[in-house]
Design a protein around this motif. Structure first.
Motif, PDB file in Angstrom:
ATOM      1  N   GLU A 267       0.810  -1.213   0.000  1.00 20.19           N
ATOM      2  CA  GLU A 267       0.000   0.000   0.000  1.00 20.19           C
ATOM      3  C   GLU A 267       0.844   1.264   0.000  1.00 20.19           C
ATOM      4  OE1 GLU A 267      -3.353   2.206   2.777  1.00 20.19           O
ATOM      5  OE2 GLU A 267      -2.649   0.208   3.316  1.00 20.19           O
ATOM      6  N   ASP A 268       2.088   1.186   0.509  1.00 22.30           N
ATOM      7  CA  ASP A 268       2.924   2.378   0.639  1.00 22.30           C
ATOM      8  C   ASP A 268       3.924   2.530  -0.498  1.00 22.30           C
ATOM      9  OD1 ASP A 268       4.567   0.272   1.199  1.00 22.30           O
ATOM     10  OD2 ASP A 268       5.290   1.042   3.121  1.00 22.30           O
ATOM     11  N   ASP A 269       3.657   1.872  -1.637  1.00 23.56           N
ATOM     12  CA  ASP A 269       4.490   1.957  -2.839  1.00 23.56           C
ATOM     13  C   ASP A 269       5.800   1.194  -2.734  1.00 23.56           C
ATOM     14  OD1 ASP A 269       2.895   3.579  -4.661  1.00 23.56           O
ATOM     15  OD2 ASP A 269       3.193   5.170  -3.202  1.00 23.56           O
ATOM     16  N   THR A 270       6.012   0.454  -1.661  1.00 27.58           N
ATOM     17  CA  THR A 270       7.105  -0.510  -1.625  1.00 27.58           C
ATOM     18  C   THR A 270       6.566  -1.843  -2.159  1.00 27.58           C
ATOM     19  OG1 THR A 270       6.608  -1.179   0.649  1.00 27.58           O
ATOM     20  CG2 THR A 270       8.168   0.652   0.344  1.00 27.58           C
ATOM     21  N   PHE A 271       7.378  -2.910  -2.064  1.00 34.88           N
ATOM     22  CA  PHE A 271       6.992  -4.185  -2.655  1.00 34.88           C
ATOM     23  C   PHE A 271       7.143  -5.326  -1.654  1.00 34.88           C
ATOM     24  CE2 PHE A 271       8.180  -1.411  -6.126  1.00 34.88           C
ATOM     25  CZ  PHE A 271       7.168  -1.618  -7.051  1.00 34.88           C
ATOM     26  N   GLN A 272       6.554  -6.448  -2.011  1.00 28.51           N
ATOM     27  CA  GLN A 272       6.664  -7.652  -1.208  1.00 28.51           C
ATOM     28  C   GLN A 272       6.739  -8.873  -2.123  1.00 28.51           C
ATOM     29  OE1 GLN A 272       2.717  -9.562   0.017  1.00 28.51           O
ATOM     30  NE2 GLN A 272       2.341  -7.389   0.430  1.00 28.51           N
ATOM     31  N   ARG A 273       7.311  -9.941  -1.584  1.00 27.76           N
ATOM     32  CA  ARG A 273       7.313 -11.229  -2.282  1.00 27.76           C
ATOM     33  C   ARG A 273       7.283 -12.325  -1.233  1.00 27.76           C
ATOM     34  NH1 ARG A 273      11.910 -13.823  -6.417  1.00 27.76           N
ATOM     35  NH2 ARG A 273      11.384 -16.000  -5.983  1.00 27.76           N
ATOM     36  N   ARG A 274       6.513 -13.354  -1.505  1.00 29.93           N
ATOM     37  CA  ARG A 274       6.428 -14.492  -0.594  1.00 29.93           C
ATOM     38  C   ARG A 274       6.582 -15.783  -1.387  1.00 29.93           C
ATOM     39  NH1 ARG A 274       0.947 -15.988   2.588  1.00 29.93           N
ATOM     40  NH2 ARG A 274       0.254 -15.950   0.426  1.00 29.93           N
ATOM     41  N   ASP A 275       7.511 -16.631  -0.971  1.00 23.55           N
ATOM     42  CA  ASP A 275       7.683 -17.983  -1.523  1.00 23.55           C
ATOM     43  C   ASP A 275       7.326 -18.999  -0.443  1.00 23.55           C
ATOM     44  OD1 ASP A 275       8.606 -16.617  -3.685  1.00 23.55           O
ATOM     45  OD2 ASP A 275      10.504 -17.702  -3.865  1.00 23.55           O
ATOM     46  N   SER A 276       6.697 -20.091  -0.841  1.00 23.62           N
ATOM     47  CA  SER A 276       6.259 -21.097   0.124  1.00 23.62           C
ATOM     48  C   SER A 276       6.472 -22.490  -0.427  1.00 23.62           C
ATOM     49  CB  SER A 276       4.762 -20.907   0.454  1.00 23.62           C
ATOM     50  OG  SER A 276       4.502 -19.620   0.944  1.00 23.62           O
ATOM     51  N   VAL A 277       6.586 -23.442   0.499  1.00 21.72           N
ATOM     52  CA  VAL A 277       6.704 -24.846   0.121  1.00 21.72           C
ATOM     53  C   VAL A 277       6.070 -25.689   1.229  1.00 21.72           C
ATOM     54  CG1 VAL A 277       8.991 -25.135   1.182  1.00 21.72           C
ATOM     55  CG2 VAL A 277       8.270 -26.656  -0.695  1.00 21.72           C
ATOM     56  N   GLU A 278       5.355 -26.710   0.854  1.00 24.29           N
ATOM     57  CA  GLU A 278       4.728 -27.594   1.832  1.00 24.29           C
ATOM     58  C   GLU A 278       5.695 -28.721   2.176  1.00 24.29           C
ATOM     59  OE1 GLU A 278       0.464 -29.960   2.503  1.00 24.29           O
ATOM     60  OE2 GLU A 278       0.717 -28.507   0.869  1.00 24.29           O
ATOM     61  N   ILE A 279       5.917 -28.912   3.476  1.00 25.37           N
ATOM     62  CA  ILE A 279       6.865 -29.930   3.930  1.00 25.37           C
ATOM     63  C   ILE A 279       6.201 -30.819   4.988  1.00 25.37           C
ATOM     64  CG2 ILE A 279       8.841 -28.408   3.505  1.00 25.37           C
ATOM     65  CD1 ILE A 279       8.988 -27.989   6.568  1.00 25.37           C
ATOM     66  N   SER A 280       6.829 -31.929   5.249  1.00 27.88           N
ATOM     67  CA  SER A 280       6.337 -32.828   6.291  1.00 27.88           C
ATOM     68  C   SER A 280       6.803 -32.341   7.661  1.00 27.88           C
ATOM     69  CB  SER A 280       6.845 -34.246   6.049  1.00 27.88           C
ATOM     70  OG  SER A 280       6.546 -35.092   7.150  1.00 27.88           O
ATOM     71  N   LYS A 281       5.956 -32.486   8.664  1.00 24.09           N
ATOM     72  CA  LYS A 281       6.332 -32.099  10.022  1.00 24.09           C
ATOM     73  C   LYS A 281       7.511 -32.917  10.534  1.00 24.09           C
ATOM     74  CE  LYS A 281       1.854 -30.365  11.662  1.00 24.09           C
ATOM     75  NZ  LYS A 281       0.746 -30.548  12.629  1.00 24.09           N
ATOM     76  N   SER A 282       7.698 -34.079   9.962  1.00 26.75           N
ATOM     77  CA  SER A 282       8.785 -34.950  10.407  1.00 26.75           C
ATOM     78  C   SER A 282      10.112 -34.643   9.717  1.00 26.75           C
ATOM     79  CB  SER A 282       8.404 -36.415  10.156  1.00 26.75           C
ATOM     80  OG  SER A 282       8.189 -36.651   8.770  1.00 26.75           O
ATOM     81  N   ASP A 283      10.110 -33.695   8.782  1.00 29.38           N
ATOM     82  CA  ASP A 283      11.332 -33.344   8.048  1.00 29.38           C
ATOM     83  C   ASP A 283      12.281 -32.599   8.990  1.00 29.38           C
ATOM     84  OD1 ASP A 283      13.309 -32.501   6.290  1.00 29.38           O
ATOM     85  OD2 ASP A 283      11.885 -32.114   4.670  1.00 29.38           O
ATOM     86  N   ILE A 284      13.456 -33.173   9.248  1.00 28.50           N
ATOM     87  CA  ILE A 284      14.409 -32.573  10.186  1.00 28.50           C
ATOM     88  C   ILE A 284      15.541 -31.831   9.473  1.00 28.50           C
ATOM     89  CG2 ILE A 284      13.920 -34.272  11.984  1.00 28.50           C
ATOM     90  CD1 ILE A 284      16.523 -35.705  11.130  1.00 28.50           C
ATOM     91  N   ALA A 285      15.370 -31.610   8.160  1.00 24.67           N
ATOM     92  CA  ALA A 285      16.409 -30.910   7.400  1.00 24.67           C
ATOM     93  C   ALA A 285      16.517 -29.454   7.844  1.00 24.67           C
ATOM     94  CB  ALA A 285      16.096 -30.982   5.906  1.00 24.67           C
ATOM     95  N   SER A 286      17.618 -28.834   7.467  1.00 22.30           N
ATOM     96  CA  SER A 286      17.831 -27.418   7.750  1.00 22.30           C
ATOM     97  C   SER A 286      17.211 -26.586   6.633  1.00 22.30           C
ATOM     98  CB  SER A 286      19.328 -27.121   7.849  1.00 22.30           C
ATOM     99  OG  SER A 286      19.562 -25.731   7.936  1.00 22.30           O
ATOM    100  N   PHE A 287      16.344 -25.640   7.004  1.00 24.80           N
ATOM    101  CA  PHE A 287      15.702 -24.772   6.017  1.00 24.80           C
ATOM    102  C   PHE A 287      16.122 -23.331   6.258  1.00 24.80           C
ATOM    103  CE2 PHE A 287      12.982 -28.489   5.969  1.00 24.80           C
ATOM    104  CZ  PHE A 287      12.646 -28.621   4.623  1.00 24.80           C
TER     105      PHE A 287
END
Length: 362
Positions: A267-287
């Motif tokens: 709204e204030d003339d700046t910008f945004q970006r959002r990236d998402s990924v669905e993962i398993s709750k049991s995934d113990i990898a480093s994100f």
């Protein structure tokens, strides 16, 4: 019959692109005959919009004209806001008096809810190498109880009655040559001058690069065993940005389920970006969330702590439709008001302070 109210709201919901040469400055005033009793809906509200985005605001509870964009706050003298507050307090009084007059002339009672709305502003287009703003069209229209009533035809300098019951007022106002000249002068000159000034202030602030705020959050999904992991960068300018979600230092791709909103305006003339990924709750990898914004010289990595956020990430995002939602709520209230028949017999508010001023504008 032209539906000017409909045209006006089409203009509001149309998002002008960054490269567009057309720009608009509009003001909306809405007054109710009595308190509405709904959260966020005030008996009187006034707002200014630059290219469809709110730049200032006033309501009957706060009773102060306040900036809604940081560049408005930083570039305009305190006297502008003091004068604007005084002007809108007068407008509030004018709306109260006018609604009372309308109720009496239409034989309406105080039990029903009545609403008067006034919309005024201009649209301009940049021309030539210097980017001079040229007048394209003006909007100056009144609406009562959900019906178009009267608008000003700038090309022919006449008032146009939407329903037959407004003809009497149209004739009366057409005989007021001073009113017509002030209205035309505001739409074609003063409004365009303020549009140019506001655009200049906005662009000067945006020349300075703004770094993004970066968040990495995980929320529950409909699948109980999964999480939605999101990386959000918001509040940056200009819009060029690099954003990655990494799993064990490897960049995730679309083939691995990554989805992206792309770069979108705030709204204030700046910008945004959002990236998402669905993962398993049991995934113990480093994100990790990696964001690089070269203009502001920001390079950052956010590591997910494997915690699940109770609040949705959408609560953090600054949306571009905040103003539109507010306007739609007001319009919805207008449309549920009982539509009454009668005569339209009030005069426009007199001219006031010099900023954003016509025969009745802010």
């Amino acid at each position: 019959m032209k539906m000017y109210l409909t045209t006006f709201f089409i203009l509001l919901v149309t998002r002008l692109t960054v490269n567009s040469e057309k720009h608009s400055l509009m003001y909306i005033y809405t007054g109710f005959s009595k308190p509405v009793g709904l959260p966020g809906i005030h008996q009187f509200t006034a707002m200014g919009l630059l290219d469809g985005r709110m730049i200032d605001y006033y309501d009957s509870d706060v009773q102060r004209k306040v900036p809604k964009q940081e560049w408005m706050k930083e570039t305009l003298h305190p006297y502008y806001w003091e004068r604007g507050t005084w002007s809108r307090q007068r407008k509030q009084e004018w709306f109260n008096d006018s609604i009372d007059i309308l109720k009496k002339r239409m034989n309406q009672n105080d039990t029903d809810l009545h609403v008067l709305q006034w919309m005024v502003g201009c649209e301009g287009e940049t021309t030539g190498p210097d980017g001079i703003i040229k007048f394209v069209r003006g909007v100056y229209t009144f609406n009562y109880n959900g019906q178009d009533f009267l608008y000003f035809d700038d090309c022919n300098s006449v008032w146009v009655a939407a329903p037959d019951k407004a003809v009497q007022t149209k004739r009366k106002w057409d005989h007021d040559q001073d009113l017509k000249e002030k209205t035309k002068g505001y739409l074609e000159k003063e409004c365009i001058a303020w549009l140019d000034k506001f655009m200049t202030h906005r662009e000067q602030q945006l020349k300075a690069a703004s770094p993004p705020d970066v968040y990495m959050l995980a929320t529950n999904t409909r699948i109980e065993s999964n999480l939605m992991l999101s990386c959000l960068a918001t509040g940056f300018y200009p819009k060029d940005i690099i954003l990655h979600i990494k799993r064990n230092n490897c960049i995730l791709t679309k083939e691995e389920g990554l989805i992206s909103s792309g770069v979108r305006p705030n709204e204030d003339d700046t910008f945004q970006r959002r990236d998402s990924v669905e993962i398993s709750k049991s995934d113990i990898a480093s994100f990790k969330c990696e964001v690089i914004h070269k203009a502001s010289k920001l390079s950052v990595e956010k590591v997910w702590d494997h915690k699940v956020d109770e609040e949705n990430i959408g609560g953090i995002i600054v949306g571009v439709i905040v103003v539109l939602i507010f306007v739609v709520v007001l319009v919805a209230v207008v449309l549920v008001v009982l539509k009454k028949k009668g005569k339209f017999g009030f005069r426009p508010s007199p001219g006031e302070e010099s900023d954003n001023n016509s025969a009745g504008s802010v």
